[in-house]
Structure formats: structure tokens, C-alpha cells
Design a protein around this motif. Structure first.
Motif, PDB file in Angstrom:
ATOM      1  N   GLY A  91      40.195  46.862  38.154  1.00  0.00           N
ATOM      2  CA  GLY A  91      41.231  46.492  39.104  1.00  0.00           C
ATOM      3  C   GLY A  91      40.783  45.591  40.239  1.00  0.00           C
ATOM      4  O   GLY A  91      41.447  45.497  41.250  1.00  0.00           O
ATOM      5  N   SER A  92      39.650  44.951  40.094  1.00  0.00           N
ATOM      6  CA  SER A  92      39.189  44.076  41.173  1.00  0.00           C
ATOM      7  C   SER A  92      38.537  42.833  40.579  1.00  0.00           C
ATOM      8  O   SER A  92      38.517  42.625  39.378  1.00  0.00           O
ATOM      9  N   ILE A  93      37.939  42.058  41.444  1.00  0.00           N
ATOM     10  CA  ILE A  93      37.308  40.811  41.047  1.00  0.00           C
ATOM     11  C   ILE A  93      35.852  41.027  40.640  1.00  0.00           C
ATOM     12  O   ILE A  93      35.174  40.088  40.232  1.00  0.00           O
ATOM     13  N   ASP A  94      35.347  42.255  40.735  1.00  0.00           N
ATOM     14  CA  ASP A  94      33.935  42.536  40.454  1.00  0.00           C
ATOM     15  C   ASP A  94      33.465  42.081  39.069  1.00  0.00           C
ATOM     16  O   ASP A  94      32.381  41.502  38.964  1.00  0.00           O
ATOM     17  N   PRO A  95      34.219  42.314  37.986  1.00  0.00           N
ATOM     18  CA  PRO A  95      33.730  41.821  36.687  1.00  0.00           C
ATOM     19  C   PRO A  95      33.563  40.309  36.635  1.00  0.00           C
ATOM     20  O   PRO A  95      32.605  39.803  36.054  1.00  0.00           O
ATOM     21  N   VAL A  96      34.457  39.589  37.275  1.00  0.00           N
ATOM     22  CA  VAL A  96      34.350  38.131  37.306  1.00  0.00           C
ATOM     23  C   VAL A  96      33.143  37.718  38.149  1.00  0.00           C
ATOM     24  O   VAL A  96      32.426  36.776  37.804  1.00  0.00           O
ATOM     25  N   LYS A  97      32.900  38.455  39.223  1.00  0.00           N
ATOM     26  CA  LYS A  97      31.748  38.177  40.077  1.00  0.00           C
ATOM     27  C   LYS A  97      30.441  38.415  39.317  1.00  0.00           C
ATOM     28  O   LYS A  97      29.486  37.643  39.454  1.00  0.00           O
ATOM     29  N   VAL A  98      30.391  39.485  38.506  1.00  0.00           N
ATOM     30  CA  VAL A  98      29.206  39.768  37.695  1.00  0.00           C
ATOM     31  C   VAL A  98      28.970  38.639  36.696  1.00  0.00           C
ATOM     32  O   VAL A  98      27.842  38.180  36.516  1.00  0.00           O
ATOM     33  N   ILE A  99      30.032  38.173  36.063  1.00  0.00           N
ATOM     34  CA  ILE A  99      29.915  37.077  35.101  1.00  0.00           C
ATOM     35  C   ILE A  99      29.381  35.826  35.796  1.00  0.00           C
ATOM     36  O   ILE A  99      28.440  35.192  35.331  1.00  0.00           O
ATOM     37  N   GLU A 100      29.976  35.488  36.932  1.00  0.00           N
ATOM     38  CA  GLU A 100      29.587  34.262  37.642  1.00  0.00           C
ATOM     39  C   GLU A 100      28.149  34.327  38.144  1.00  0.00           C
ATOM     40  O   GLU A 100      27.369  33.397  37.936  1.00  0.00           O
ATOM     41  N   SER A 101      27.768  35.427  38.776  1.00  0.00           N
ATOM     42  CA  SER A 101      26.430  35.500  39.367  1.00  0.00           C
ATOM     43  C   SER A 101      25.337  35.536  38.309  1.00  0.00           C
ATOM     44  O   SER A 101      24.281  34.919  38.470  1.00  0.00           O
ATOM     45  N   ASN A 102      25.557  36.238  37.212  1.00  0.00           N
ATOM     46  CA  ASN A 102      24.551  36.304  36.158  1.00  0.00           C
ATOM     47  C   ASN A 102      24.494  35.023  35.332  1.00  0.00           C
ATOM     48  O   ASN A 102      23.438  34.663  34.826  1.00  0.00           O
ATOM     49  N   LEU A 103      25.607  34.362  35.193  1.00  0.00           N
ATOM     50  CA  LEU A 103      25.616  33.098  34.450  1.00  0.00           C
ATOM     51  C   LEU A 103      24.849  32.026  35.211  1.00  0.00           C
ATOM     52  O   LEU A 103      24.125  31.224  34.606  1.00  0.00           O
ATOM     53  N   MET A 104      24.951  32.041  36.515  1.00  0.00           N
ATOM     54  CA  MET A 104      24.254  31.041  37.333  1.00  0.00           C
ATOM     55  C   MET A 104      22.737  31.195  37.278  1.00  0.00           C
ATOM     56  O   MET A 104      22.020  30.211  37.379  1.00  0.00           O
ATOM     57  N   VAL A 105      22.245  32.411  37.135  1.00  0.00           N
ATOM     58  CA  VAL A 105      20.800  32.624  37.070  1.00  0.00           C
ATOM     59  C   VAL A 105      20.283  32.666  35.636  1.00  0.00           C
ATOM     60  O   VAL A 105      19.095  32.844  35.413  1.00  0.00           O
ATOM     61  N   ILE A 158      48.997  42.813  30.794  1.00  0.00           N
ATOM     62  CA  ILE A 158      47.968  42.208  31.638  1.00  0.00           C
ATOM     63  C   ILE A 158      47.503  43.180  32.709  1.00  0.00           C
ATOM     64  O   ILE A 158      46.310  43.244  33.045  1.00  0.00           O
ATOM     65  N   TRP A 159      48.417  43.994  33.243  1.00  0.00           N
ATOM     66  CA  TRP A 159      48.046  44.952  34.279  1.00  0.00           C
ATOM     67  C   TRP A 159      47.220  46.092  33.701  1.00  0.00           C
ATOM     68  O   TRP A 159      46.379  46.670  34.413  1.00  0.00           O
ATOM     69  N   ALA A 160      47.429  46.412  32.447  1.00  0.00           N
ATOM     70  CA  ALA A 160      46.612  47.431  31.797  1.00  0.00           C
ATOM     71  C   ALA A 160      45.174  46.956  31.659  1.00  0.00           C
ATOM     72  O   ALA A 160      44.223  47.726  31.857  1.00  0.00           O
ATOM     73  N   ILE A 161      44.990  45.693  31.352  1.00  0.00           N
ATOM     74  CA  ILE A 161      43.643  45.122  31.248  1.00  0.00           C
ATOM     75  C   ILE A 161      42.967  45.141  32.616  1.00  0.00           C
ATOM     76  O   ILE A 161      41.808  45.535  32.746  1.00  0.00           O
ATOM     77  N   VAL A 162      43.698  44.748  33.650  1.00  0.00           N
ATOM     78  CA  VAL A 162      43.145  44.736  35.006  1.00  0.00           C
ATOM     79  C   VAL A 162      42.769  46.149  35.439  1.00  0.00           C
ATOM     80  O   VAL A 162      41.694  46.368  36.006  1.00  0.00           O
ATOM     81  N   ALA A 163      43.615  47.119  35.155  1.00  0.00           N
ATOM     82  CA  ALA A 163      43.323  48.504  35.524  1.00  0.00           C
ATOM     83  C   ALA A 163      42.107  49.027  34.767  1.00  0.00           C
ATOM     84  O   ALA A 163      41.279  49.748  35.336  1.00  0.00           O
ATOM     85  N   ALA A 164      41.972  48.661  33.510  1.00  0.00           N
ATOM     86  CA  ALA A 164      40.868  49.168  32.695  1.00  0.00           C
ATOM     87  C   ALA A 164      39.521  48.611  33.137  1.00  0.00           C
ATOM     88  O   ALA A 164      38.525  49.329  33.137  1.00  0.00           O
ATOM     89  N   ILE A 165      39.475  47.355  33.536  1.00  0.00           N
ATOM     90  CA  ILE A 165      38.175  46.778  33.901  1.00  0.00           C
ATOM     91  C   ILE A 165      37.812  47.022  35.355  1.00  0.00           C
ATOM     92  O   ILE A 165      36.791  46.556  35.826  1.00  0.00           O
TER      93      ILE A 165
END
Length: 108
Positions: free
Chosen positions: A59-73, A50-57
Motif C-alpha cells: 500500500g505504499s511506494i516502498d516496493p517502487v523505491k526498492v526497485i529504483e534504489s537497487n537498480l541504480m547500484v 488495481i487496489w487489491a494489488i496495491v494493498a497486497a504489496i
């Protein structure tokens, strides 16, 4: 398209490298601690996944933020890209774990 493939490839190999590298170092450390290296390597690979996945994408919440903000619009293309990046990172981490399992012959 070139950006997508290069980013997806980097995510894959970063996650793969985190699992393989961490497992190899755990194996070396276990030899110094007089523990069975195969067991330590496989256990570490499973815990690092799981930590390898977090490090690869990133290591922050930015990918989830991109998903959330673009999904809303209603923009689904960036959402699909981020999900694909996460899937490529998962695939790299999983393949690294399976390679360690193969090398250690399922020591657990």
C-alpha cells in the motif's frame, strides 16, 4: 527462499481476498439497494483489481523505491523479487476477478 515463497503466497492471497471480499459485500449491498447483485459484483471486482494489488504489496511506494534504489547500484536480485511480488499480487487479483466473472456469468 522460504521468505520469498511465503511473501509471494501472502501477496497472492491478500489480492485475491480483497477482490472476492469486496465483490461479495458489493453484491450484498446491491440486494439491499434493490439493484442486480451480479452486475454490481462484477463491476466492483473490475474496479478493485488495481487496489487489491496495491494493498497486497504494502500500500505504499516502498516496493517502487526498492526497485529504483537497487537498480541504480546494479543489484538485480532485490529488483527481481519485488517484480515477482507484484506479479503474484496481480495474479491473485486477476484470479479473483475471473472467479467473480465465472460466478456471475459475465453479467456486464
Amino acid at each position: 527462499m522460504t521468505y520469498f515463497l511465503s511473501k509471494a503466497g501472502m501477496d497472492f492471497f491478500i489480492a485475491f481476498g480483497v477482490v472476492i471480499g469486496g465483490s461479495m459485500l458489493a453484491g450484498i449491498g446491491s440486494v439491499f439497494m434493490l439493484m442486480p447483485p451480479a452486475t454490481a459484483m462484477l463491476d466492483t471486482a473490475l474496479r478493485l483489481k488495481i487496489w487489491a494489488i496495491v494493498a497486497a504489496i504494502g500500500g505504499s511506494i516502498d516496493p517502487v523505491k526498492v526497485i529504483e534504489s537497487n537498480l541504480m547500484v546494479g543489484q538485480l536480485s532485490p529488483v527481481a523479487q519485488q517484480i515477482c511480488f507484484i506479479l503474484f499480487a496481480f495474479l491473485g487479483a486477476h484470479m479473483g476477478t475471473e472467479l467473480v466473472r465465472l460466478v456471475t456469468k459475465g453479467a456486464l
